[in-house]
Structures are given as C-alpha cells and as structure tokens.
Design a protein around this motif. Structure first.
Motif, PDB file in Angstrom:
ATOM      1  N   ARG A 123      32.159  49.811  42.368  1.00 51.07           N
ATOM      2  CA  ARG A 123      32.975  50.654  43.270  1.00 51.07           C
ATOM      3  C   ARG A 123      33.513  49.876  44.457  1.00 51.07           C
ATOM      4  N   ARG A 124      33.627  48.555  44.305  1.00 56.24           N
ATOM      5  CA  ARG A 124      34.131  47.736  45.420  1.00 56.24           C
ATOM      6  C   ARG A 124      35.617  47.442  45.266  1.00 56.24           C
ATOM      7  N   PHE A 125      36.219  47.925  44.168  1.00 64.56           N
ATOM      8  CA  PHE A 125      37.653  47.704  43.945  1.00 64.56           C
ATOM      9  C   PHE A 125      38.419  49.024  44.017  1.00 64.56           C
ATOM     10  N   ASP A 126      39.684  48.927  44.450  1.00 61.86           N
ATOM     11  CA  ASP A 126      40.556  50.107  44.519  1.00 61.86           C
ATOM     12  C   ASP A 126      41.531  50.152  43.349  1.00 61.86           C
ATOM     13  N   VAL A 127      41.773  48.996  42.732  1.00 64.97           N
ATOM     14  CA  VAL A 127      42.840  48.845  41.734  1.00 64.97           C
ATOM     15  C   VAL A 127      42.333  47.994  40.574  1.00 64.97           C
ATOM     16  N   VAL A 128      42.757  48.344  39.345  1.00 63.28           N
ATOM     17  CA  VAL A 128      42.471  47.458  38.207  1.00 63.28           C
ATOM     18  C   VAL A 128      43.786  47.175  37.478  1.00 63.28           C
ATOM     19  N   GLN A 129      43.948  45.929  37.041  1.00 60.26           N
ATOM     20  CA  GLN A 129      45.140  45.576  36.249  1.00 60.26           C
ATOM     21  C   GLN A 129      44.693  45.152  34.852  1.00 60.26           C
ATOM     22  N   LEU A 130      45.312  45.761  33.837  1.00 62.36           N
ATOM     23  CA  LEU A 130      44.891  45.517  32.447  1.00 62.36           C
ATOM     24  C   LEU A 130      46.089  45.630  31.495  1.00 62.36           C
ATOM     25  N   PRO A 131      45.964  45.072  30.271  1.00 59.68           N
ATOM     26  CA  PRO A 131      47.065  45.162  29.301  1.00 59.68           C
ATOM     27  C   PRO A 131      47.022  46.499  28.562  1.00 59.68           C
ATOM     28  N   TYR A 132      48.195  47.107  28.355  1.00 63.49           N
ATOM     29  CA  TYR A 132      48.240  48.393  27.635  1.00 63.49           C
ATOM     30  C   TYR A 132      49.627  48.557  27.036  1.00 63.49           C
ATOM     31  N   ASN A 133      49.678  48.696  25.733  1.00 64.44           N
ATOM     32  CA  ASN A 133      50.928  48.973  25.002  1.00 64.44           C
ATOM     33  C   ASN A 133      50.502  49.480  23.623  1.00 64.44           C
ATOM     34  N   PRO A 134      51.427  49.990  22.791  1.00 62.21           N
ATOM     35  CA  PRO A 134      51.004  50.594  21.521  1.00 62.21           C
ATOM     36  C   PRO A 134      50.255  49.644  20.579  1.00 62.21           C
ATOM     37  N   LEU A 187      36.531  56.896  38.535  1.00 60.17           N
ATOM     38  CA  LEU A 187      36.284  56.288  39.842  1.00 60.17           C
ATOM     39  C   LEU A 187      37.455  56.497  40.803  1.00 60.17           C
ATOM     40  N   GLY A 188      38.534  57.114  40.320  1.00 55.87           N
ATOM     41  CA  GLY A 188      39.702  57.366  41.182  1.00 55.87           C
ATOM     42  C   GLY A 188      40.458  56.096  41.532  1.00 55.87           C
ATOM     43  N   MET A 189      40.448  55.117  40.610  1.00 58.88           N
ATOM     44  CA  MET A 189      41.120  53.844  40.884  1.00 58.88           C
ATOM     45  C   MET A 189      42.564  53.862  40.402  1.00 58.88           C
ATOM     46  N   ALA A 190      43.410  53.096  41.093  1.00 57.43           N
ATOM     47  CA  ALA A 190      44.786  52.918  40.633  1.00 57.43           C
ATOM     48  C   ALA A 190      44.793  51.924  39.475  1.00 57.43           C
ATOM     49  N   VAL A 191      45.685  52.173  38.493  1.00 58.78           N
ATOM     50  CA  VAL A 191      45.779  51.310  37.306  1.00 58.78           C
ATOM     51  C   VAL A 191      47.169  50.686  37.238  1.00 58.78           C
ATOM     52  N   ILE A 192      47.196  49.349  37.190  1.00 54.29           N
ATOM     53  CA  ILE A 192      48.449  48.602  37.001  1.00 54.29           C
ATOM     54  C   ILE A 192      48.420  48.036  35.588  1.00 54.29           C
ATOM     55  N   VAL A 193      49.493  48.255  34.833  1.00 50.46           N
ATOM     56  CA  VAL A 193      49.536  47.805  33.437  1.00 50.46           C
ATOM     57  C   VAL A 193      50.394  46.548  33.285  1.00 50.46           C
ATOM     58  N   MET A 194      49.741  45.474  32.869  1.00 46.31           N
ATOM     59  CA  MET A 194      50.439  44.229  32.527  1.00 46.31           C
ATOM     60  C   MET A 194      50.881  44.301  31.061  1.00 46.31           C
ATOM     61  N   ARG A 195      51.827  43.431  30.696  1.00 51.16           N
ATOM     62  CA  ARG A 195      52.194  43.263  29.277  1.00 51.16           C
ATOM     63  C   ARG A 195      52.610  44.551  28.570  1.00 51.16           C
ATOM     64  N   PRO A 196      53.433  45.418  29.219  1.00 51.98           N
ATOM     65  CA  PRO A 196      53.828  46.665  28.560  1.00 51.98           C
ATOM     66  C   PRO A 196      54.643  46.420  27.293  1.00 51.98           C
ATOM     67  N   PHE A 197      55.280  45.219  27.197  1.00 54.89           N
ATOM     68  CA  PHE A 197      56.055  44.882  25.996  1.00 54.89           C
ATOM     69  C   PHE A 197      55.308  43.860  25.131  1.00 54.89           C
ATOM     70  N   GLY A 198      54.006  43.685  25.365  1.00 55.95           N
ATOM     71  CA  GLY A 198      53.258  42.669  24.595  1.00 55.95           C
ATOM     72  C   GLY A 198      53.867  41.293  24.771  1.00 55.95           C
ATOM     73  N   GLU A 199      54.213  40.944  26.013  1.00 55.73           N
ATOM     74  CA  GLU A 199      54.881  39.665  26.340  1.00 55.73           C
ATOM     75  C   GLU A 199      56.225  39.547  25.622  1.00 55.73           C
ATOM     76  N   GLY A 200      56.847  40.654  25.321  1.00 57.85           N
ATOM     77  CA  GLY A 200      58.162  40.644  24.676  1.00 57.85           C
ATOM     78  C   GLY A 200      58.096  40.848  23.168  1.00 57.85           C
ATOM     79  N   ASP A 201      56.921  40.666  22.565  1.00 56.09           N
ATOM     80  CA  ASP A 201      56.804  40.768  21.096  1.00 56.09           C
ATOM     81  C   ASP A 201      57.246  42.138  20.581  1.00 56.09           C
ATOM     82  N   LEU A 202      56.924  43.199  21.331  1.00 55.27           N
ATOM     83  CA  LEU A 202      57.234  44.556  20.860  1.00 55.27           C
ATOM     84  C   LEU A 202      58.736  44.858  20.887  1.00 55.27           C
TER      85      LEU A 202
END
Ligand SMILES: NC(=O)c1ccc[n+]([C@@H]2O[C@H](COP(=O)([O-])OP(=O)(O)OC[C@H]3O[C@@H](n4cnc5c(N)ncnc54)[C@H](OP(=O)(O)O)[C@@H]3O)[C@@H](O)[C@H]2O)c1
Length: 257
Positions: free
Chosen positions: A143-154, A170-185
């Motif tokens: 519980r020491r973080f406010d935000v998590v960044q992770l990969p998420y796409n179909p 935990l009520g954390m903000a979520v930032i999504v990296m790689r929404p296009f799978g680095e362009g592959d999608l």
C-alpha cells in the motif's frame, strides 16, 4: 495538480522507441498531442533521450501536462541523479514510477520522502513481463504506491487474473502500457465492415477500437500508446471519449484481434 478523484479514463502518450533523442520530432508529436487534449506523458531514463526531448517539447505548456516518468537504477545514488535531471527537464514530476521493480524497496525510501514533502504527487511501480506479476502484486500489497503501470491488450490479458482486481481493491490508478502490443496488433487491421458495430461508439479505426477496449475496463485510468507521427495523436485521443464499450463490444474486439 492531478485531479484527486481519478486520472481517467483518458489516452496519454508513451515515449519509448518513438522520438528518442529527436527533439524536433518530439516537439511536433507532443504539440499535436496537447492540441488533441492529451495530458499524461510517460517516459523513463531507459528511453534513450526521450525524457530530455519530452521536457523541451513541454516547456511552454508545462501547466497543461502530467509527467509520469521513472527511476531505473540498482543504486539509490544513481536513482537520485536521475530524479535531479528530471527536475531540470520537467521542473517537477507528478507521477514518479519505479521502472520494472528495479531496487524498489531501496528507491521507495527516498521517493516517499519526496512525496511527503510535496515535490512528487504520486508514486508508481511498473513491470512489462507476466513473469514478474507476482512480485508486482507483492509491491502493491505494501500500500505504499498510488499508481501501477502494466501491459494490457487483447493478446496480453494476464493482468486480469490478479493485478487489475488488486489495483481496484486498493483504489490505485492504473496506467496501461503497450495497448497495441508494441504495434503488433495493428499490422493486420480488420475491415471497415468488421468495425461497423463499433461506429456508434465513436470508433473509426482499429487503433481506436483497441484503445477503447482497454479504457472500457473500469479498472483502467490511462492508456499510453506511443507514436512518432503527430497526426496519430488526435486519432488516438478520440478513443478516450465516451461512450464506452460494454461486454459485447469488448468481446468483438478481442475476437477481431
Ligand atoms: N513496451 C514495454 O515493455 C513498455 C514498458 C514500459 C513502459 N512502456 C510505456 O508504454 C508505452 C506504450 O507502449 P509501446 O510503445 O511499447 O507500444 P504500443 O503503444 O502498444 O505501440 C506503439 C506502436 O504503435 C504505433 N501506433 C501508434 N498509434 C497508431 C495508430 N493510430 N495507427 C497505427 N499505428 C499506431 C506506433 O507506430 P508509429 O510511431 O509509426 O505511429 C508504434 O510503433 C511506451 O512508449 C512506454 O512509454 C512500454
């Protein structure tokens, strides 16, 4: 100041592998992104000159932007040097993330002091690899973080198992990296006819369908697609506007991907 209620749902801009040290291209892309209403800009000391280019591009518009960058070092001394350079380039950092969990327990000690003294607004932690999601969950549970960044796409949905439910709990903000799978999608986009059922949701392109798929998950706040092409920022930003997909539209996009 970041809106205390929620960061999103919005489209931001990633900076890995796109404009790098090319300050001229960064100015063009970031300028177009700001014109399109994009506010969250993600970077890292790992992105070969991207932080400096982003800082230069934001200079006259700094009040309009939320800078989410990272500390990426095994050593606290070097981590603090990275932060000092970021303060030079950005004036301040709104969201400071620990990149790939590197030395996160050590870096967190001094970063919490910076946050407590009001120089950083939110602390976050990131990882790109499903093999590290167990460790990422352990970090979140402190519980020491406010935000998590992770990969998420179909094609990358492992975060649905544990991390997205945990972040919501935990009520954390979520930032999504790689929404296009680095362009592959995006390499083989579906036809206009396939996308027709999504038009009522403001979707005109496959890139918008993928971004809206991410942002229609209520646990997600920001998707940060990267682009080196100024004209694509407005296209991407439009996917950050309602109406949001329901389960049927999300299922259709997952099927088409
Ligand atoms: N990949 C990782 O492991 C990782 C790790 C940590 C953080 N991040 C953060 O997450 C951000 C996003 O992830 P990412 O950069 O790896 O991949 P991504 O955003 O999934 O894909 C980027 C690619 O999509 C293309 N693109 C963007 N908009 C488009 C559009 N409207 N139409 C067609 N193509 C489009 C870009 O090409 P053009 O330049 O030609 O537009 C670029 O090659 C990074 O920049 C970084 O800030 C990523």
């Amino acid at each position: 100041m970041i809106d205390e209620r929620r960061l999103g749902p919005v489209v931001g801009l990633g900076t890995w592998n796109t404009f790098g040290a090319d300050a001229g291209n960064a100015r063009e892309v970031v300028g177009a992104a700001l014109d399109a209403g994009i506010r969250v800009f993600d970077s890292s000391p790992m992105y070969r000159g991207a932080e400096r280019s982003l800082g230069g591009a934001l200079m006259a518009h700094r009040e309009d932007a939320i800078v989410a960058t990272k500390i990426w070092s095994q050593s606290v001394e070097e981590g603090r040097e990275q932060y000092a350079r970021q303060v030079e380039w950005f004036g301040r950092v709104e969201i400071e993330q620990i990149h790939n969990l590197v030395a996160w327990r050590d870096q967190l000690v001094w970063l919490e002091r910076e946050r407590d003294q009001g120089r950083i607004e939110k602390l976050g932690v990131t990882h790109y690899s499903a093999g590290a999601f167990g460790d990422l969950a352990t970090a979140l549970r402190t519980r020491r973080f406010d935000v998590v960044q992770l990969p998420y796409n179909p094609h990358e949905r492992e975060v649905e198992d544990e991390l997205l439910p945990l972040a919501a709990e935990l009520g954390m903000a979520v930032i999504v990296m790689r929404p296009f799978g680095e362009g592959d999608l995006l390499r083989r986009p579906p036809s206009a006819a396939d996308l027709a059922p999504l038009r009522a949701f403001g979707v005109e392109t496959w890139a918008q369908a993928l971004l809206k798929w991410v942002l229609s998950d209520e646990r997600v706040d920001v998707a940060i697609p990267a682009t080196s092409r100024a004209e694509r920022t407005a296209e991407n930003a439009r996917a950050g506007e309602p109406p949001w997909f329901g389960p049927d539209e999300r299922a259709l996009v997952a099927e088409l991907a």
